[in-house]
Design a protein around this motif. Structure first.
Motif, PDB file in Angstrom:
ATOM      1  N   ASN A 112      56.338  72.487  19.019  1.00 17.42           N
ATOM      2  CA  ASN A 112      54.890  72.660  18.988  1.00 17.42           C
ATOM      3  C   ASN A 112      54.487  74.058  18.520  1.00 17.42           C
ATOM      4  O   ASN A 112      53.371  74.240  18.021  1.00 17.42           O
ATOM      5  CB  ASN A 112      54.317  72.376  20.379  1.00 17.42           C
ATOM      6  N   ASN A 136      56.111  56.707  19.232  1.00 21.01           N
ATOM      7  CA  ASN A 136      55.625  57.834  20.015  1.00 21.01           C
ATOM      8  C   ASN A 136      56.701  58.915  20.122  1.00 21.01           C
ATOM      9  O   ASN A 136      57.900  58.649  19.969  1.00 21.01           O
ATOM     10  CB  ASN A 136      55.212  57.384  21.415  1.00 21.01           C
ATOM     11  N   CYS A 155      55.763  64.632  24.573  1.00 14.83           N
ATOM     12  CA  CYS A 155      54.683  65.622  24.550  1.00 14.83           C
ATOM     13  C   CYS A 155      55.237  67.012  24.820  1.00 14.83           C
ATOM     14  O   CYS A 155      56.292  67.167  25.454  1.00 14.83           O
ATOM     15  CB  CYS A 155      53.638  65.283  25.610  1.00 14.83           C
ATOM     16  N   CYS A 195      53.131  60.988  23.249  1.00 11.91           N
ATOM     17  CA  CYS A 195      52.292  61.708  22.300  1.00 11.91           C
ATOM     18  C   CYS A 195      52.575  61.241  20.877  1.00 11.91           C
ATOM     19  O   CYS A 195      53.651  60.712  20.568  1.00 11.91           O
ATOM     20  CB  CYS A 195      52.547  63.213  22.402  1.00 11.91           C
ATOM     21  N   THR A 196      51.612  61.464  20.018  1.00 16.98           N
ATOM     22  CA  THR A 196      51.786  61.151  18.607  1.00 16.98           C
ATOM     23  C   THR A 196      52.533  62.292  17.909  1.00 16.98           C
ATOM     24  O   THR A 196      52.712  63.377  18.458  1.00 16.98           O
ATOM     25  CB  THR A 196      50.430  60.945  17.932  1.00 16.98           C
ATOM     26  N   SER A 246      51.438  63.979  15.444  1.00 17.07           N
ATOM     27  CA  SER A 246      50.509  65.082  15.201  1.00 17.07           C
ATOM     28  C   SER A 246      50.362  65.959  16.436  1.00 17.07           C
ATOM     29  O   SER A 246      50.269  67.190  16.321  1.00 17.07           O
ATOM     30  CB  SER A 246      49.149  64.528  14.771  1.00 17.07           C
ATOM     31  N   GLN A 247      50.341  65.362  17.629  1.00 13.85           N
ATOM     32  CA  GLN A 247      50.238  66.154  18.852  1.00 13.85           C
ATOM     33  C   GLN A 247      51.499  66.982  19.095  1.00 13.85           C
ATOM     34  O   GLN A 247      51.416  68.101  19.606  1.00 13.85           O
ATOM     35  CB  GLN A 247      49.985  65.218  20.041  1.00 13.85           C
ATOM     36  N   GLY A 274      51.570  69.991  16.384  1.00 14.97           N
ATOM     37  CA  GLY A 274      50.591  71.043  16.638  1.00 14.97           C
ATOM     38  C   GLY A 274      50.005  71.626  15.376  1.00 14.97           C
ATOM     39  O   GLY A 274      49.975  70.995  14.309  1.00 14.97           O
ATOM     40  N   GLY A 334      47.912  69.732  12.854  1.00 15.71           N
ATOM     41  CA  GLY A 334      48.316  68.337  12.922  1.00 15.71           C
ATOM     42  C   GLY A 334      48.864  67.833  11.599  1.00 15.71           C
ATOM     43  O   GLY A 334      48.776  68.494  10.546  1.00 15.71           O
ATOM     44  N   ASN A 365      49.664  60.817  11.067  1.00 10.89           N
ATOM     45  CA  ASN A 365      50.493  59.997  11.956  1.00 10.89           C
ATOM     46  C   ASN A 365      51.002  58.766  11.215  1.00 10.89           C
ATOM     47  O   ASN A 365      50.293  58.151  10.423  1.00 10.89           O
ATOM     48  CB  ASN A 365      49.679  59.560  13.175  1.00 10.89           C
TER      49      ASN A 365
END
Length: 511
Positions: free
Chosen positions: A191, A214, A217, A227-228, A230-231, A234, A237, A240
């Motif tokens: 991230n 998925n 996170c 989490c995706t 993109s999450q 960070g 993003g 997806n």
């Protein structure tokens, strides 16, 4: 009795011949020659223009008989005794042995012999004690680039710990497993910018998945993936993936800066501790040796090259951080410097064996899980190539091509000042090129000089072509086109080589 001279008398009466002062140094005067007395009608009975007139030929205080006359009358004194045999006060002692023949003139004039001798120890003035300045850590030249990079890496690591504490409640990962490097989890590192292939391009198992996928996170403390992509990635993003997609989907993830940022990230205290220890010792010494801009160029290039090489051939599910690749590039410079000055080292073989052992141990450790050996390989390769280009030539070669032995001069290859050859780069002031001429730089160079610069040019071209090919290969092919290269970064035991692979589990989670 003849009257003696008085300091209070109006006249100075010269002493008679028989009362002349014999205390005068016989070595600093020439004894007066006896002259026949000529009587005339003078009241005193001898020839004189005045009763107080003194003949200069017999005056012992005349300039001729003073110490100054030795230097002013060259040729009046010869080695080997007095001039006049009638001089009864002179010592006829030869100052130098004559030649084998009696009439042979002396070889050297004793007047021109050196008369300065080393003073005795007791005659010398006491010298003040020489205080040698200690060369400690704080007395060396400041390695600004190394210190700035180290400070930046420490600050970033502190931010990692703070970020981990905010998301997971602890700065060091303990759940679902303990981080052996004693630091944040790999998902927090991803991230924050670690090299992670799914955030940089389309990869198999993600974009072409048949169902929603998925990822864990950044704040996870379990094995769940909620989490995706993109999450997890960070920053701003990334697109997806969608079910039943394709590897040709556009737009695709393109966080290219993950080739650069990971040099400032570290996976734990052990990781950053070892790296900064090497950086503050070997790295700082190399910066002091070759200068800040050469050091910075090799450092950044080696670090980036290592991450690019790992992006092509390492496991695509493996996150990579650290400045190890950059430090391996600096280590390559030490190898080159040892080879360049081999004949001047006291124990070159010992130094070479120690360096080889250190490199071998590092490569073996790079086979363990969680470590990217491709960063080490890539950084070392780039360091060797750039070292050939920017470091000064070997001392033995510089002597053969007529260059000075002064290290790390500007990249001009010009002849140093102590060489008899003129600087070929200088041209007359009337030239249209001014002080330097591009054509004069190459004029008069020796064949060995051309051969060495061809080697340098070849190394530079090789790294540029190699970098371009690796970048094109990274974005052109979804996965590695080398079936065996992964073995350079892992040992095929206990499933270690499968830990970095992305695959789709039965529940649709990516592990």
């Amino acid at each position: 009795m003849a009257a003696q001279g008085s300091s209070h008398g109006a006249y100075y009466s010269p002493p008679a011949y028989e009362h002349s002062d014999h205390a005068i140094d016989p070595f600093n005067r020439v004894s007066p020659q006896p002259n026949p007395v000529r009587y005339n009608s003078s009241p005193l009975g001898y020839h004189s223009s005045s009763p107080y007139h003194q003949n200069q030929e017999s005056d012992s205080h005349h300039l001729r008989y003073s110490q100054q006359s030795i230097g002013s009358e060259s040729g009046a004194y010869i080695a080997g005794g007095r001039i006049n045999e009638n001089d009864q006060y002179a010592e006829n002692i030869p100052l130098k042995s004559p030649g084998p023949y009696a009439n042979e003139p002396p070889q050297n004039n004793w007047m021109h012999q050196p008369t300065h001798y080393a003073p005795e120890p007791g005659m010398m003035e006491p010298q003040p004690p020489h205080t040698r300045r200690k060369k400690g850590f704080f007395h060396k030249k400041i390695a600004y680039v190394t210190y700035i990079l180290t400070l930046a890496q420490i600050i970033v690591f502190i931010v990692e710990l703070v970020r981990s504490g905010q998301l997971t409640g602890t700065p060091v990962q303990t759940k679902p497993q303990f981080n052996p490097m004693v630091g944040p989890s790999a998902y927090i590192q991803i991230n924050m910018g670690a090299r992670y292939t799914p955030c940089m391009k389309n990869v198999p198992g993600v974009q072409n998945a048949t169902q929603p996928i998925n990822f864990p996170c950044p704040n996870t403390t379990t094995t769940e993936s909620e989490c995706t992509l993109s999450q997890l990635c960070g920053f701003d993003g990334v697109p997806n993936p969608h079910p039943n997609g394709s590897l040709d989907d556009n737009p695709q993830p393109n966080q290219w800066f993950r080739f650069i940022i990971p040099m400032f990230l570290h996976s734990g205290f052990i990781h950053i501790g070892f790296n900064l220890l090497v950086q503050m010792t070997m790295g700082a010494d190399m910066e002091r040796t070759i200068g800040w801009w050469r050091y910075l160029l090799v450092y950044l290039s080696s670090g980036i090259w290592g991450f690019v090489l790992g992006g092509n051939y390492a496991g695509q599910g493996e996150a990579s951080t650290g400045c190890s690749g950059a430090l391996f590039g600096i280590l390559a410079l030490f190898i080159l410097d040892l080879l360049y000055t081999w004949g001047e080292r006291q124990n070159p073989w010992v130094e070479l064996i120690i360096m080889i052992l250190g490199i071998a141990i590092s490569f073996v450790l790079g086979l363990l899980p969680g470590l990217d050996n491709f960063s080490h390989l890539g950084g070392f390769t780039m360091g060797l190539a750039l070292g050939l280009c920017i470091m000064r030539s070997p001392n033995a070669l510089r002597e053969r091509i007529g260059l000075a032995r002064s290290p790390y001069v500007a990249m001009s290859g010009g002849v140093a000042s102590e060489n008899a050859q003129p600087d070929p780069t200088k041209v007359p002031s009337g030239s249209k090129f001014g002080k330097y001429s591009p054509t004069a730089f190459f004029r008069g160079r020796k064949p060995l000089w051309w051969a060495w610069w061809l080697v340098r040019l070849g190394a530079l071209v090789a790294v540029l072509i190699g970098f371009i090919l690796l970048i094109v290969n990274f974005y052109k092919y979804p996965s590695s086109n080398c079936s065996w290269c992964y073995r350079l970064s892992c040992l095929p035991v206990n499933g270690w080589c499968d830990q970095g692979n992305l695959f789709q589990s039965s529940d649709g989670n990516s592990n």
